[in-house]
Design an enzyme around this catalytic site. Structure first.
Site: not given
Length: 282
Positions: A186, A260, A269
């Site tokens: 993340h 991300c 990405r």
């Protein structure tokens, strides 16, 4: 008989006042509901952005400590690589890793050199990893980012990524193996281990620690933005299918870090690639 008009006027005024009072109550109730909904949304944002982030980060730190206790080791790196490590990483990034003249151009030592150092991916010194799904089995160390985070098998959100871990893409190689060891993490919320992945630069050192060995990679390329469906970046020989100028054409020992981008979105990405510099048994 003349009092009737006055009576009618009083009734009209009373009805008007009741309608106004009803409107005020409706407006007041609506305002209260809006405030309540706003506070609930604010609490939800605080929970997602701050509380889950805090809990995930603390849980990831505890998992790193648990792995180190299991391995019987202490942290192996500080906040920055040593001068010798940085210099060797620079050599590896240009295909000139200090492997005693034995290398394959990817920055990884040749098999004979690995055996001389005490093992290779197929030797007892570097036992093959076959972790269970969602199991934390390694630690990713990025000195430039002051990051030590567990690596778990799979990229399931609930069982891996939302715990603040980095997830290993199923089907890609394990640390130190020929091919591509690819992981995701993340960038925002839930521990956000890859929040500052964009700060990595060519020749930066990234280590992967397991119970059997420590694998050191040197950052070699950074792809700032590509499609979330760009599967080429995690292939054994990684190359973007969206932006073919980024990636590789020859087999090697690769590391791929993905997250991300832009922040607080999942539209694109960000990809960082590294090449294996060295591996040593514990």
């Amino acid at each position: 008989m003349r009092a009737l008009p006055t009576l009618r006027a009083s009734v009209v005024v009373h009805r008007t006042r009741r309608r106004r009072a009803l409107r005020r109550r409706v407006l007041w109730t609506g305002g209260e509901l809006l405030v309540t909904v706003g506070l609930a949304l604010l609490l939800l944002v605080v929970h997602e952005v701050w509380w889950t982030d805090r809990e995930a980060r603390q849980g990831a730190e505890r998992e790193v400590e648990a792995l180190e206790r299991e391995w019987g080791t202490a942290p192996t790196t500080g906040t920055a690589p040593s001068a010798g490590t940085a210099a060797t990483a620079g050599a590896a990034a240009t295909g000139r890793a200090d492997t005693g003249g034995a290398g394959d151009g990817s920055g990884a030592p040749a098999a004979s050199e690995m055996r001389r150092r005490g093992g290779g991916p197929q030797d007892e010194g570097f036992r093959q990893l076959s972790p269970a799904r969602s199991q934390a089995y390694a630690v990713l160390v990025v000195p430039r980012l002051h990051l030590r985070v567990p690596v778990a098998e799979g990229v399931d959100k609930a069982e891996v990524l939302n715990k603040g871990y980095v997830g290993h893409y199923p089907g890609t190689q394990q640390p130190g193996q020929a091919g591509n060891f690819a992981v995701a993490g993340h960038r925002n919320t839930h521990g956000e281990p890859f929040r500052y992945l964009n700060r990595l630069r060519v020749k930066d050192v990234v280590q992967v620690e397991t119970g059997a060995a420590v694998y050191t990679y040197a950052v070699d390329q950074v792809l700032p933005e590509t499609s979330a469906r760009d599967s080429g970046v995690v292939r054994p020989v990684p190359r973007s299918v969206v932006k073919p100028a980024y990636g590789y054409g020859d087999p090697g020992y690769y590391l791929t870090l993905t997250t991300c981008t832009p922040e607080y979105t999942s539209r694109y990405r960000l990809v960082v690639w590294g090449k294996l510099l060295s591996m040593r048994p514990r």
